[in-house]
Design a protein around this motif. Structure first.
Motif, mmCIF file in Angstrom:
data_model
loop_
_atom_site.group_PDB
_atom_site.id
_atom_site.type_symbol
_atom_site.label_atom_id
_atom_site.label_comp_id
_atom_site.label_asym_id
_atom_site.label_seq_id
_atom_site.Cartn_x
_atom_site.Cartn_y
_atom_site.Cartn_z
ATOM 1 N N THR A 177 12.582 -7.477 -53.778
ATOM 2 C CA THR A 177 12.409 -6.467 -52.726
ATOM 3 C C THR A 177 11.020 -5.829 -52.776
ATOM 4 O O THR A 177 10.793 -4.805 -52.143
ATOM 5 C CB THR A 177 13.478 -5.365 -52.867
ATOM 6 O OG1 THR A 177 13.367 -4.768 -54.169
ATOM 7 C CG2 THR A 177 14.876 -5.939 -52.705
ATOM 8 N N ALA A 178 10.097 -6.443 -53.515
ATOM 9 C CA ALA A 178 8.775 -5.837 -53.709
ATOM 10 C C ALA A 178 8.049 -5.610 -52.388
ATOM 11 O O ALA A 178 7.372 -4.584 -52.213
ATOM 12 C CB ALA A 178 7.926 -6.712 -54.634
ATOM 13 N N THR A 179 8.170 -6.547 -51.435
ATOM 14 C CA THR A 179 7.456 -6.362 -50.170
ATOM 15 C C THR A 179 8.013 -5.173 -49.400
ATOM 16 O O THR A 179 7.259 -4.460 -48.734
ATOM 17 C CB THR A 179 7.553 -7.619 -49.285
ATOM 18 O OG1 THR A 179 8.931 -7.931 -49.046
ATOM 19 C CG2 THR A 179 6.878 -8.797 -49.949
ATOM 20 N N MET A 180 9.316 -4.933 -49.475
ATOM 21 C CA MET A 180 9.906 -3.794 -48.782
ATOM 22 C C MET A 180 9.467 -2.476 -49.422
ATOM 23 O O MET A 180 9.208 -1.482 -48.727
ATOM 24 C CB MET A 180 11.426 -3.901 -48.797
ATOM 25 C CG MET A 180 11.951 -5.116 -48.058
ATOM 26 S SD MET A 180 13.727 -5.305 -48.239
ATOM 27 C CE MET A 180 13.841 -7.097 -48.193
ATOM 28 N N VAL A 181 9.374 -2.478 -50.749
ATOM 29 C CA VAL A 181 8.896 -1.268 -51.441
ATOM 30 C C VAL A 181 7.465 -0.965 -51.017
ATOM 31 O O VAL A 181 7.121 0.190 -50.714
ATOM 32 C CB VAL A 181 8.999 -1.459 -52.966
ATOM 33 C CG1 VAL A 181 8.308 -0.306 -53.695
ATOM 34 C CG2 VAL A 181 10.464 -1.546 -53.401
ATOM 35 N N LEU A 229 10.816 12.372 -54.836
ATOM 36 C CA LEU A 229 11.246 12.232 -53.448
ATOM 37 C C LEU A 229 11.001 10.805 -52.961
ATOM 38 O O LEU A 229 11.846 10.217 -52.273
ATOM 39 C CB LEU A 229 10.510 13.241 -52.567
ATOM 40 C CG LEU A 229 11.004 13.409 -51.126
ATOM 41 C CD1 LEU A 229 12.489 13.695 -51.085
ATOM 42 C CD2 LEU A 229 10.224 14.527 -50.430
ATOM 43 N N VAL A 230 9.855 10.232 -53.329
ATOM 44 C CA VAL A 230 9.564 8.843 -52.964
ATOM 45 C C VAL A 230 10.615 7.918 -53.569
ATOM 46 O O VAL A 230 11.126 7.014 -52.901
ATOM 47 C CB VAL A 230 8.155 8.444 -53.440
ATOM 48 C CG1 VAL A 230 7.932 6.943 -53.250
ATOM 49 C CG2 VAL A 230 7.091 9.229 -52.682
ATOM 50 N N THR A 231 10.965 8.162 -54.828
ATOM 51 C CA THR A 231 11.981 7.338 -55.488
ATOM 52 C C THR A 231 13.309 7.424 -54.754
ATOM 53 O O THR A 231 13.981 6.406 -54.519
ATOM 54 C CB THR A 231 12.156 7.781 -56.946
ATOM 55 O OG1 THR A 231 10.908 7.613 -57.641
ATOM 56 C CG2 THR A 231 13.236 6.950 -57.644
ATOM 57 N N GLN A 288 17.251 4.685 -50.968
ATOM 58 C CA GLN A 288 18.075 4.692 -49.761
ATOM 59 C C GLN A 288 17.586 3.669 -48.732
ATOM 60 O O GLN A 288 18.393 3.063 -48.018
ATOM 61 C CB GLN A 288 18.065 6.085 -49.135
ATOM 62 C CG GLN A 288 19.008 6.223 -47.946
ATOM 63 C CD GLN A 288 19.027 7.639 -47.401
ATOM 64 O OE1 GLN A 288 18.008 8.325 -47.370
ATOM 65 N NE2 GLN A 288 20.198 8.096 -46.985
ATOM 66 N N ALA A 289 16.280 3.453 -48.676
ATOM 67 C CA ALA A 289 15.719 2.628 -47.601
ATOM 68 C C ALA A 289 15.629 1.147 -47.947
ATOM 69 O O ALA A 289 15.667 0.306 -47.052
ATOM 70 C CB ALA A 289 14.318 3.137 -47.232
ATOM 71 N N VAL A 339 8.824 18.821 -47.234
ATOM 72 C CA VAL A 339 9.914 19.722 -46.848
ATOM 73 C C VAL A 339 10.879 18.997 -45.911
ATOM 74 O O VAL A 339 12.104 19.111 -46.027
ATOM 75 C CB VAL A 339 9.346 20.992 -46.171
ATOM 76 C CG1 VAL A 339 10.472 21.875 -45.631
ATOM 77 C CG2 VAL A 339 8.482 21.773 -47.153
ATOM 78 N N LEU A 340 10.310 18.219 -44.976
ATOM 79 C CA LEU A 340 11.143 17.489 -44.026
ATOM 80 C C LEU A 340 12.056 16.500 -44.740
ATOM 81 O O LEU A 340 13.272 16.487 -44.513
ATOM 82 C CB LEU A 340 10.250 16.748 -43.033
ATOM 83 C CG LEU A 340 10.975 15.779 -42.089
ATOM 84 C CD1 LEU A 340 11.908 16.532 -41.166
ATOM 85 C CD2 LEU A 340 9.967 14.947 -41.300
ATOM 86 N N TYR A 341 11.484 15.664 -45.600
ATOM 87 C CA TYR A 341 12.289 14.612 -46.223
ATOM 88 C C TYR A 341 13.315 15.164 -47.203
ATOM 89 O O TYR A 341 14.386 14.582 -47.384
ATOM 90 C CB TYR A 341 11.380 13.585 -46.896
ATOM 91 C CG TYR A 341 10.839 12.579 -45.907
ATOM 92 C CD1 TYR A 341 11.630 11.547 -45.437
ATOM 93 C CD2 TYR A 341 9.546 12.684 -45.412
ATOM 94 C CE1 TYR A 341 11.158 10.636 -44.512
ATOM 95 C CE2 TYR A 341 9.055 11.779 -44.481
ATOM 96 C CZ TYR A 341 9.872 10.759 -44.037
ATOM 97 O OH TYR A 341 9.406 9.865 -43.114
#
Length: 304
Positions: free
Chosen positions: A126-130, A145-147, A152-153, A201-203
């Protein structure tokens, strides 16, 4: 004291095998004859049988040495072998599903599908998606937050995929490894820190809103006002430094409708995570759609 030939006979192996393991230090000699020939004690036969048992299980020679020299090494070696075997079996199942995908498609589809399948590794990565999400997300988000967003994504490939799931993953790989969508007009308005938005704040708020809305999606409830929508709007309002008001909700609905979307990505994720035994977990894309529909229905004054 046994000669190398006598040990080989007692253990049921060839002299060459005894010499191989002896040269690698796995089978210590008990001494040498007056002519300089190797001599082994009776315990060497038991040690040799253990070596053969481990090698029959494809345990690498260095790991065999660890098992012989360290009392607690066998458990670690077994766990490592099981992980490696699981990876190999997953790769074989993906290869089988890919071959079935090519077998079951029409001749007109075969060249395109072969190109797509040829672009992914087995087992798949899944490296390309990351990398895709790291490019697309706004800069300077907190690492935790990125993690959480990546968890989830980025979907985890199934261990035993269907041909349709192989095709969905291959298309996801092609989509996320294509031209970069992380800059310019592909960025949502809320990523624009130069306009005063606070994406972190949004995420943070969206994670909570998506969790609440996912329960509604799993229960197959139609979009409606309530806690999930309030949390969703509040996240956008706080990211803009304003309050949740009817006027803000109207503006938010218009702005979200104008934002660029990556619906194709979420459609492919849904296909990849689909389960024959029941509905898949709602994707973040489906959850966001549900919340936007609830927002637009509410601001339009239509009863839901």
């Amino acid at each position: 004291m046994w000669s190398i030939g006598e040990l080989a006979e007692h253990a049921g192996v060839t002299v060459k095998t005894v010499r191989f393991y002896s040269d690698r230090g796995l089978l210590p000699e008990a001494g040498r004859s007056t002519g300089g020939h190797r001599r082994y004690g009776p315990e060497a036969a038991d040690r040799l049988r253990l070596i053969r048992s481990l090698r029959t299980l494809d345990v690498p020679v260095p790991d065999v040495g660890r098992v012989l020299d360290q009392e607690d090494a066998l458990e670690d070696v077994i766990a490592g072998q099981l992980r490696e075997l699981g990876s190999r079996m997953t790769a074989l199942r993906w290869r089988e599903a890919a071959l079935r995908l090519l077998q079951e498609c029409t001749p007109e589809e075969r060249a395109d599908r072969l190109r797509l399948v040829g672009g992914i590794s087995t087992p798949p990565s899944t490296a390309t998606m990351v990398r895709f999400w790291r490019r697309w997300l706004p800069a300077r988000l907190p690492a935790r937050l990125v993690t959480a967003i990546l968890e989830q994504a980025v979907p985890q490939p199934p261990d035993d995929p269907t041909p349709a799931q192989v095709l969905a993953f291959a298309r996801l790989h092609a989509f996320t490894s294509g031209p970069c969508l992380g800059t310019g007009p592909y960025q949502p308005e809320a990523h624009r820190t130069d306009k005063g938005y606070r994406p972190a704040v949004l995420y943070d708020g969206l994670r909570e809103a998506y969790a609440l809305a996912s329960a509604d999606l799993r229960a197959r409830r139609p979009p409606h006002q309530g806690e999930a929508l309030d949390c969703f709007v509040s996240a956008h309002a706080r990211a803009r430094g304003t309050r949740d008001t009817p006027a803000f909700r109207r503006r938010l609905g218009v702005q979200l409708a104008a934002d660029p979307r990556i619906d194709h990505y979420w459609q492919l994720v849904a296909e990849l995570t689909a389960s024959p035994s029941g509905p898949a977990e709602p994707t973040a894309g489906a959850t966001d759609d549900w919340l936007r529909t609830a927002l637009n229905t509410r601001t339009a004054g239509v009863a839901v």
